[in-house]
Design an enzyme around this catalytic site. Sequence first.
Site, short mmCIF file in Angstrom:
data_model
loop_
_atom_site.label_atom_id
_atom_site.label_comp_id
_atom_site.label_asym_id
_atom_site.label_seq_id
_atom_site.Cartn_x
_atom_site.Cartn_y
_atom_site.Cartn_z
CB THR A 197 -37.90 -10.18 -24.04
OG1 THR A 197 -37.77 -9.49 -22.33
CG2 THR A 197 -38.01 -11.62 -23.54
N GLY A 227 -37.58 -10.51 -13.72
CA GLY A 227 -38.38 -10.47 -14.38
C GLY A 227 -39.27 -11.79 -14.60
N GLY A 251 -42.92 -7.93 -16.78
CA GLY A 251 -42.83 -9.20 -16.29
C GLY A 251 -43.54 -9.44 -14.88
N1 ASP Z 1 -40.53 -9.40 -19.67
C1 ASP Z 1 -39.32 -8.77 -19.57
C2 ASP Z 1 -39.26 -8.53 -18.04
O1 ASP Z 1 -40.17 -7.83 -17.49
C3 ASP Z 1 -39.29 -7.47 -20.36
C4 ASP Z 1 -39.23 -7.70 -21.85
O2 ASP Z 1 -40.26 -8.49 -22.29
O3 ASP Z 1 -38.69 -7.20 -22.43
O4 ASP Z 1 -38.14 -8.61 -17.46
#
Ligand code: ASP
Length: 359
Positions: A197, A227, A251
């Site tokens: 992300t 997420g 997430g």
């Molecule tokens: N936080 C993001 C999610 O759970 C994933 C990530 O940080 O790449 O969708």
Amino acid sequence: MPRFLLLSACLLAATAPAHAHDPAEEQRWSIAIHGGAGVILRETMTPEQQADYEAALQAALDAGSQVLRSGGSAMDAVKAAIVPMEDDPKFNAGRGAVFTWDGVNELDAAIMDGRDRSAGAVTGVRTVKNPILLAEAVKDDGRHVFLSGEGAERFAQDKGIEITEPGWFETQRRKEALERLKTNELSALDVDYKYGTVGAVALEQHGNLAAGTSTGGLTGKRWGRIGDAPVIGAGTYADNRSCAISATGAGEYFIRVGVAQEICTRLRFSSRTLPSDTGPDETGDQIETAPGGRVALTGAIVSDVADAVMAEVAELGGDGGVIVVTPEGEAIFSFNTPGMYRGRANSDGLNEVAIFASD
Ligand code: ASP
């Protein structure tokens, strides 16, 4: 390997809050960015790969810094930093996003303005080239905060936001990750090793804060899974009274803890106004105050708060990290993974990108 290595670093940039309206303080700006946290190890990365990531982070940091340096808004800086990372297939946002179980890319993004806590967020978008710009259009429109799927895409068309073929987002590397996940019955982190992300948080010269986050979510996500990234208060939050936050990680845990708002709320209470007759603290030291008699949000306070909330994520079994910028210009990273793609810069000349926890 110490999976839950808790690490933070702080930037000491200020003695007074930018929202105190002291003209001498109005030149201060600060920005932090991330491109995901996870099992990112020096020994599994070639020097070329490392240089590639560092260059991409630096380009995003420069784009955001340039906006702030020239007196632009924190909102514009956040967008300027995120768009190039969305367009870069190395990161799990926009082009290069991970694949869902059904073999498509579904994108999430959110942006928040610390001035009035106005926010825009989108989830499950398949055709919008830069989801962070769609999130901003939702915020600017103002009727709703959070749009999903086809409705969000119709809204994008109405607002003239750039639409692209779904194929734009696809990369071979991410396709193979989905195949590996299915064949070997792996979790998303087992195939990707890291969360990719992207996010940015900024303090502009006029003292306003903003935060933004954009993601493809987790490889193999199913059933319209959403997420933390687009959930205001979980992966993204900004409030001029306390901080701007963007998160990356598992997430589900960030949603359960309400990470972004939890950190901002704790900081808001930490910076309460002290009665004028307040004496020294329990160690005998005078409490550092900002103009207006508020407790100054020093880097140490911000790190403690961010680390404490990330420790709650770890206690529940989650991993990841956050970037934080405060009204004083502190720029903090806190993560419990071996690495986080990250960078920060400010008006005092700080300008750095880093990848590994040991950096
Ligand atoms: N936080 C993001 C999610 O759970 C994933 C990530 O940080 O790449 O969708």
